[in-house]
Design a protein around this motif. Structure first.
Motif, mmCIF file in Angstrom:
data_model
loop_
_atom_site.group_PDB
_atom_site.id
_atom_site.type_symbol
_atom_site.label_atom_id
_atom_site.label_comp_id
_atom_site.label_asym_id
_atom_site.label_seq_id
_atom_site.Cartn_x
_atom_site.Cartn_y
_atom_site.Cartn_z
ATOM 1 N N GLU A 105 34.281 -16.145 -45.640
ATOM 2 C CA GLU A 105 34.583 -14.715 -45.603
ATOM 3 C C GLU A 105 33.768 -14.089 -44.476
ATOM 4 O O GLU A 105 32.618 -14.467 -44.241
ATOM 5 C CB GLU A 105 34.211 -14.094 -46.948
ATOM 6 N N VAL A 106 34.355 -13.145 -43.780
ATOM 7 C CA VAL A 106 33.676 -12.465 -42.680
ATOM 8 C C VAL A 106 34.098 -11.003 -42.674
ATOM 9 O O VAL A 106 35.206 -10.668 -43.104
ATOM 10 C CB VAL A 106 34.003 -13.138 -41.318
ATOM 11 N N THR A 107 33.200 -10.143 -42.219
ATOM 12 C CA THR A 107 33.501 -8.722 -42.034
ATOM 13 C C THR A 107 33.354 -8.415 -40.551
ATOM 14 O O THR A 107 32.367 -8.818 -39.931
ATOM 15 C CB THR A 107 32.521 -7.840 -42.831
ATOM 16 N N THR A 108 34.319 -7.712 -39.991
ATOM 17 C CA THR A 108 34.216 -7.348 -38.576
ATOM 18 C C THR A 108 33.423 -6.053 -38.425
ATOM 19 O O THR A 108 33.329 -5.265 -39.367
ATOM 20 C CB THR A 108 35.605 -7.119 -37.947
ATOM 21 N N PRO A 109 32.887 -5.834 -37.232
ATOM 22 C CA PRO A 109 32.307 -4.513 -36.962
ATOM 23 C C PRO A 109 33.421 -3.463 -37.041
ATOM 24 O O PRO A 109 34.609 -3.810 -37.120
ATOM 25 C CB PRO A 109 31.769 -4.640 -35.537
ATOM 26 N N PRO A 110 33.058 -2.177 -37.002
ATOM 27 C CA PRO A 110 34.043 -1.107 -37.202
ATOM 28 C C PRO A 110 35.245 -1.170 -36.261
ATOM 29 O O PRO A 110 35.108 -1.428 -35.075
ATOM 30 C CB PRO A 110 33.232 0.169 -36.958
ATOM 31 N N LEU A 111 36.408 -0.935 -36.853
ATOM 32 C CA LEU A 111 37.655 -0.861 -36.100
ATOM 33 C C LEU A 111 37.939 0.612 -35.803
ATOM 34 O O LEU A 111 37.448 1.471 -36.511
ATOM 35 C CB LEU A 111 38.788 -1.456 -36.934
ATOM 36 N N PRO A 112 38.654 0.978 -34.800
ATOM 37 C CA PRO A 112 39.417 0.137 -33.888
ATOM 38 C C PRO A 112 38.600 -0.419 -32.717
ATOM 39 O O PRO A 112 39.112 -1.196 -31.927
ATOM 40 C CB PRO A 112 40.507 1.069 -33.381
ATOM 41 N N SER A 113 37.342 -0.030 -32.605
ATOM 42 C CA SER A 113 36.527 -0.486 -31.478
ATOM 43 C C SER A 113 36.451 -2.007 -31.382
ATOM 44 O O SER A 113 36.269 -2.555 -30.303
ATOM 45 C CB SER A 113 35.112 0.071 -31.585
ATOM 46 N N PHE A 114 36.578 -2.685 -32.523
ATOM 47 C CA PHE A 114 36.468 -4.137 -32.532
ATOM 48 C C PHE A 114 37.782 -4.800 -32.953
ATOM 49 O O PHE A 114 37.786 -5.842 -33.600
ATOM 50 C CB PHE A 114 35.295 -4.568 -33.423
ATOM 51 N N ASP A 115 38.912 -4.201 -32.551
ATOM 52 C CA ASP A 115 40.227 -4.794 -32.824
ATOM 53 C C ASP A 115 40.331 -6.202 -32.248
ATOM 54 O O ASP A 115 40.952 -7.083 -32.845
ATOM 55 C CB ASP A 115 41.352 -3.934 -32.236
#
Length: 138
Positions: A105-115
């Protein structure tokens, strides 16, 4: 490289979301590895570190018990789009399978900046399963 990762995220989102101190982070990483609760993988170009990824064991009912959480995966900008991240994910997946975990499982940094980051994980087989990551400082 942890500092590079966190500073890149904070620069892009323009929020001081992390407190980073190199020495205390290095000590914490050492303790995590010594205690067997954290595994790390480093990618090299010759003798220079160009990327890293970490994983630790999590537990949940929805995850059918033990599974891996990826808290950090970073490739230096000059080495991106060369398959380094994919190789790091393969190392994490091999480690996870060896531990008998059923998922990562992974969480991305905030979107949309990290799309672009989200797209990388989706191309690597990850599926969106939830909302945003939140934290409460204690």
């Amino acid at each position: 490289m942890v500092g590079e990762l966190l500073h890149e995220i904070m620069r892009v989102i323009d929020v001081p979301a992390f407190d980073f101190d190199h020495d205390s982070t290095a000590k914490r990483l050492s303790a995590f590895i010594d205690d067997g609760i954290y595994d790390g993988f480093v990618a090299f170009d010759d003798a220079k570190a160009i990327g890293f990824a970490t994983v630790y064991q999590s537990h949940s009912l929805y995850g059918n018990g033990a599974y891996g959480t990826i808290p950090e995966l970073f490739v230096r900008p000059s080495h991106r789009s060369r398959g380094i991240g994919k190789q790091l994910l393969a190392a994490l997946a091999g480690n996870a399978a060896g531990r008998g975990w059923t998922m990562l499982e992974v969480t991305t940094p905030p979107l949309p900046s990290f799309d672009r980051t989200l797209s990388f994980y989706e191309r690597s087989g990850f599926e969106i399963t939830g909302g945003r990551k939140l934290k409460l400082k204690l």
